[in-house]
Design an enzyme around this catalytic site. Structure first.
Site, mmCIF file in Angstrom:
data_model
loop_
_atom_site.group_PDB
_atom_site.id
_atom_site.type_symbol
_atom_site.label_atom_id
_atom_site.label_comp_id
_atom_site.label_asym_id
_atom_site.label_seq_id
_atom_site.Cartn_x
_atom_site.Cartn_y
_atom_site.Cartn_z
ATOM 1 N N ARG A 47 0.808 -1.208 0.000
ATOM 2 C CA ARG A 47 0.000 0.000 0.000
ATOM 3 C C ARG A 47 0.849 1.268 0.000
ATOM 4 O O ARG A 47 0.537 2.252 -0.683
ATOM 5 C CB ARG A 47 -0.947 0.012 1.213
ATOM 6 C CG ARG A 47 -2.159 -0.902 1.094
ATOM 7 C CD ARG A 47 -1.833 -2.369 1.070
ATOM 8 N NE ARG A 47 -1.102 -2.774 2.286
ATOM 9 C CZ ARG A 47 -0.369 -3.891 2.385
ATOM 10 N NH1 ARG A 47 -0.214 -4.713 1.362
ATOM 11 N NH2 ARG A 47 0.246 -4.195 3.510
ATOM 12 N N CYS A 81 -5.222 -2.966 8.717
ATOM 13 C CA CYS A 81 -4.096 -2.334 8.020
ATOM 14 C C CYS A 81 -4.470 -0.874 7.863
ATOM 15 O O CYS A 81 -5.464 -0.556 7.195
ATOM 16 C CB CYS A 81 -3.858 -2.972 6.652
ATOM 17 S SG CYS A 81 -2.666 -2.062 5.626
ATOM 18 N N THR A 83 -2.815 1.673 6.330
ATOM 19 C CA THR A 83 -2.551 2.278 5.023
ATOM 20 C C THR A 83 -3.596 1.871 4.000
ATOM 21 O O THR A 83 -3.924 2.654 3.098
ATOM 22 C CB THR A 83 -1.136 1.917 4.540
ATOM 23 O OG1 THR A 83 -0.200 2.124 5.602
ATOM 24 C CG2 THR A 83 -0.718 2.793 3.365
ATOM 25 N N THR A 125 3.098 4.355 8.714
ATOM 26 C CA THR A 125 3.901 4.191 7.508
ATOM 27 C C THR A 125 4.017 5.508 6.755
ATOM 28 O O THR A 125 3.221 6.442 6.940
ATOM 29 C CB THR A 125 3.268 3.154 6.558
ATOM 30 O OG1 THR A 125 2.019 3.674 6.077
ATOM 31 C CG2 THR A 125 3.048 1.820 7.252
ATOM 32 N N LYS A 165 7.328 -7.121 9.765
ATOM 33 C CA LYS A 165 6.857 -7.857 8.598
ATOM 34 C C LYS A 165 7.764 -9.042 8.283
ATOM 35 O O LYS A 165 7.314 -10.036 7.709
ATOM 36 C CB LYS A 165 6.760 -6.923 7.390
ATOM 37 C CG LYS A 165 5.579 -5.953 7.468
ATOM 38 C CD LYS A 165 5.471 -5.117 6.220
ATOM 39 C CE LYS A 165 4.254 -4.196 6.259
ATOM 40 N NZ LYS A 165 2.980 -4.923 6.193
ATOM 41 N N CYS A 195 -0.055 2.091 12.617
ATOM 42 C CA CYS A 195 0.286 1.021 11.676
ATOM 43 C C CYS A 195 0.122 -0.255 12.470
ATOM 44 O O CYS A 195 0.620 -0.348 13.602
ATOM 45 C CB CYS A 195 1.708 1.169 11.155
ATOM 46 S SG CYS A 195 2.323 -0.317 10.296
#
Length: 234
Positions: A47, A81, A83, A125, A165, A195
């Site tokens: 994203r 999520c 974003t 982010t 991640k 985030c």
């Protein structure tokens, strides 16, 4: 009523949402819990890269997930999520089910923790910051949103998110603590972990307590919003 969870962005954050939804639901037995379906699709294009013009549009994959959850029987959608909410309007326009907005959930959690309108900090982010998802929505409610300077984003926040991640959340704790401390030093009276990887890197306990101001975990905030949808009287 079945809750649909559009996850996989990243996979650990989606799984953490499901765990926190279960732990936060007032329940004494299996039958008291909220039925949910997890659509975990890590193939959704990045994203942040899409927002910054360096990657493909994630919307087709997001819509595919929404259609899959609707077909499976979901009656409302959450997306752990932040974003991805940059495509919220397009997703909601294409989906007949209500989609609970994570920024609205964060605003409710600020109020729950007694944080009055004023100056707050945001860790997120680069894509979320560029889209001003929090700045515009929270400023309308009276909060001034402070964000890390570019050097802190590249040196602390973005590498920390990447570490989570990659399955190494413990490698991100010191960086996130440093970034949060900078926001508090700049006058933030609370810090929003905007985030869904960040709460995994700055978990409950000593590291989060050391921030010294209320912390909004957007995974937990979204889980509470989902519980409110499924159990309005709770």
């Amino acid at each position: 009523m079945i809750l649909g969870v559009l996850g996989g962005m990243g996979p650990l954050a989606g799984a953490q949402f499901c765990a926190r939804l279960t732990l936060l639901t007032p329940a004494a037995r299996d039958q008291d819990h909220i039925p949910f379906l997890l659509w975990s699709d890590p193939s959704v294009p990045d994203r942040t890269a899409a927002r910054l013009g360096t990657g493909p549009d994630p919307l087709p994959a997001l819509l595919r997930g929404l259609r899959g959850l609707e077909a499976a029987g979901a009656r409302a959608i959450v997306i752990p999520c932040n974003t991805a909410h940059g495509w919220f309007d397009a997703m909601q326009a294409a989906c007949p089910l209500p989609i609970l907005h994570i920024v609205d959930a964060a605003a409710v959690d600020l109020a729950r923790q007694g944080v009055r309108p004023g100056r707050i900090g945001l860790l997120a982010t680069e894509g979320t910051l560029a889209m001003r998802l929090y700045q515009e929505r929270l400023q309308a409610a009276g909060w001034e949103v402070l964000v890390p300077p570019p050097g802190v984003m590249t040196g602390c926040v973005t590498p920390a998110i990447e570490a989570v991640k990659a399955g190494r959340p413990e490698a991100s704790t010191a960086r996130l603590a440093e970034a949060a401390a900078g926001l508090v030093a700049a006058g933030a009276t609370a810090v929003v972990l905007g985030c869904t990887e960040i709460p995994l890197g700055l978990p409950e306990g000593a590291a989060r307590a050391a921030v010294g101001v209320p912390v909004v975990d957007t995974i937990d905030a979204l889980a509470r919003a989902a519980i409110g949808w499924a159990r309005p009287a709770v």
